[in-house]
Structures are given as structure tokens and as C-alpha cells.
Design an enzyme around this catalytic site. Sequence first.
Site, PDB file in Angstrom:
ATOM      1  N   LYS A   1       0.851  -1.193   0.000  1.00 15.05           N
ATOM      2  CA  LYS A   1       0.000   0.000   0.000  1.00 15.05           C
ATOM      3  C   LYS A   1       0.884   1.239   0.000  1.00 15.05           C
ATOM      4  CE  LYS A   1      -0.970   1.587   3.922  1.00 15.05           C
ATOM      5  NZ  LYS A   1      -0.273   2.898   3.872  1.00 15.05           N
TER       6      LYS A   1
ATOM      7  N   ILE B   1       4.296   0.721   4.211  1.00 15.62           N
ATOM      8  CA  ILE B   1       3.572   0.284   3.016  1.00 15.62           C
ATOM      9  C   ILE B   1       2.548  -0.795   3.368  1.00 15.62           C
ATOM     10  CG2 ILE B   1       5.238   0.988   1.265  1.00 15.62           C
ATOM     11  CD1 ILE B   1       6.418  -1.810   1.312  1.00 15.62           C
TER      12      ILE B   1
ATOM     13  N   ASP C   1      -5.292   0.594   8.688  1.00  8.05           N
ATOM     14  CA  ASP C   1      -5.021   0.389   7.266  1.00  8.05           C
ATOM     15  C   ASP C   1      -5.622  -0.901   6.720  1.00  8.05           C
ATOM     16  OD1 ASP C   1      -3.662   2.729   6.812  1.00  8.05           O
ATOM     17  OD2 ASP C   1      -1.677   1.880   7.133  1.00  8.05           O
TER      18      ASP C   1
END
Length: 296
Positions: A10, A103, A140
Amino acid sequence: MSLTETAHAKINLYLHVTGKRPDGYHLLDSLVVFAGAADRLTHQPSEAPLSLELTGPFGQKLASEATDDNLVIRAARLLTQGMDTPLTGRLILEKNLPVASGIGGGSADAAATLRLVDRVLALGTPEPRLLSIAEQLGADVPVCLLQKPTLMRGIGEQLDPAPALPACGILLVNCGEAVSTPAIFKARNAAFSSDAILPAAWPTAAAMTDDLQRLSNDLEPPACALCPSISIVLDAIGALPNCLLSRMSGSGATCFGLFDTAESAEAAATRLRQEQQNDWWIWAGPVLPSPDAPSA
């Protein structure tokens, strides 16, 4: 039969800190995309109680967490909570993404677990239910569950379609130093930012990066102060030919460069590997399009 899910990296193309709730959670505004770099999670059926095996270049770093506290195991158990028959078999996590690197590796792994276990047990869990479970696992995890370009706001629970993105390439670089997200938020002393105003679509990568240049990752300055290697990586990326934008993702330490094509990003990665004597993790390829985007 073994089943596999892919947990893509991500990337926050920008990240604004827009406020703070009374409970201490920060409010964010971010454009999230995903890259081909990924962990892979496989379920191998057996009659044994559920277990987790860690492989891949970064698996050893998570070895101490291969217990009930691991996010993958927690996700599997949360989805199957209350079921008469416990989930059995072996989950194998091929850990290809750096740990604690901004990420979303852990979040992507948890999201992949929800998708995988849902397939293994043929549950057909509605997406709103999966998103509700994802929220319990981390800020997330919901966006990583969708795994497509998304505007993410609130504390990660407000998810809206992203502007239509042009085809483009991305370079990811991690210096190998883990940074603490709580420490970075604590070190941040700037004013809150506003939500970004974005167009419905960008016709080219250059047009997109022109808009992104006017935005920021509000966590980048405190992250660079706590981990000076991030600044070195950002400068190295920004100096590469054809780089349109160099920025840190999430709370770091992974940084990215945007390029007009995947081929340009891959050429930049080759050059960076040749120029750098550091043991940096480097990956390059395309920004993944939305699964429902029309094909070119």
C-alpha cells in the site's frame, strides 16, 4: 486444495493529518494506491489446529510474532469467531515486504487473511461485514481489504473511490531502518492540514504529479528528523532520470518515486542498484489499476 491470496504493498501518494479525536486517534486524508510488490499467504489444508509458518526474505523478522498475537492469526480467528467448527490447516506467509515500513505489510497480510479464510470456508461474507472486521484489526486493514486505488479519510474507515488514475510506474525503496509510527506522530508539531481537493480523473502521470506536488505527506518531516536515512533515500530517488515525484509513504521508512511508465521505473531501479552501495530494498513496476477500471 491449497488456496493463495496476494497482499499488495500500500502506498500513500499523499497523507494529510487533518485533526485529532478526543481519544487520541489522528484523522487523515490520503490517496492510497497499490503496487505489484506483495506478500503471499497460502492455506494448506490439514486436520491439525491452525498454525502459521513464515517464509520469504523478511519472514525471520516476524518469527518472534508467530504466535497467537500475530495479526494473521488474529484476523483468521476474528472472522471465524463463534463458529462451531474451528479453522484448521497451515497458513504460510511469504514475507516479501519490509517490516514496519509504511507500506501496510502487516495490514495487507491481515486483509489477505480475511479474504483467504472466507474462500477456504466458502463463507461468502458480505463486504460490509469484512470491512467491519478489518476495522477491528487496524486503521489500514480496511483499505488493504479492498486493495484498489482509494481515498481514505477519518481514521481509515472512510473509504471512497479514487480519481481515475493514469497508467504509471512506481519505484519503492526502503533503507532497512524500522521507524515507530507513534514516535513520528508524537514528534509532529505542525498545524493540521486540510482535505485535498482532487479532480475526477488525471489524463497523464505528469498531470497527476503536478497536483500531488502541491500536497504532502505530513509525516515525512518528523520521520526524516527521527531517521535521517529517509532523506538520503528521497534525494537518491529524486535524482533519478524521469522521476516525477519523490515522497515517503505512510509513516515510513519506505519512499517512492513516480514515473510515467513501469519501464521507466524499472530502469531507474536498475540504475539505483548500480549506484548505491547500501543494502536497500528496491522494487519497481506499475501502479496497480482498480480491478473495475476499463482496460486500455
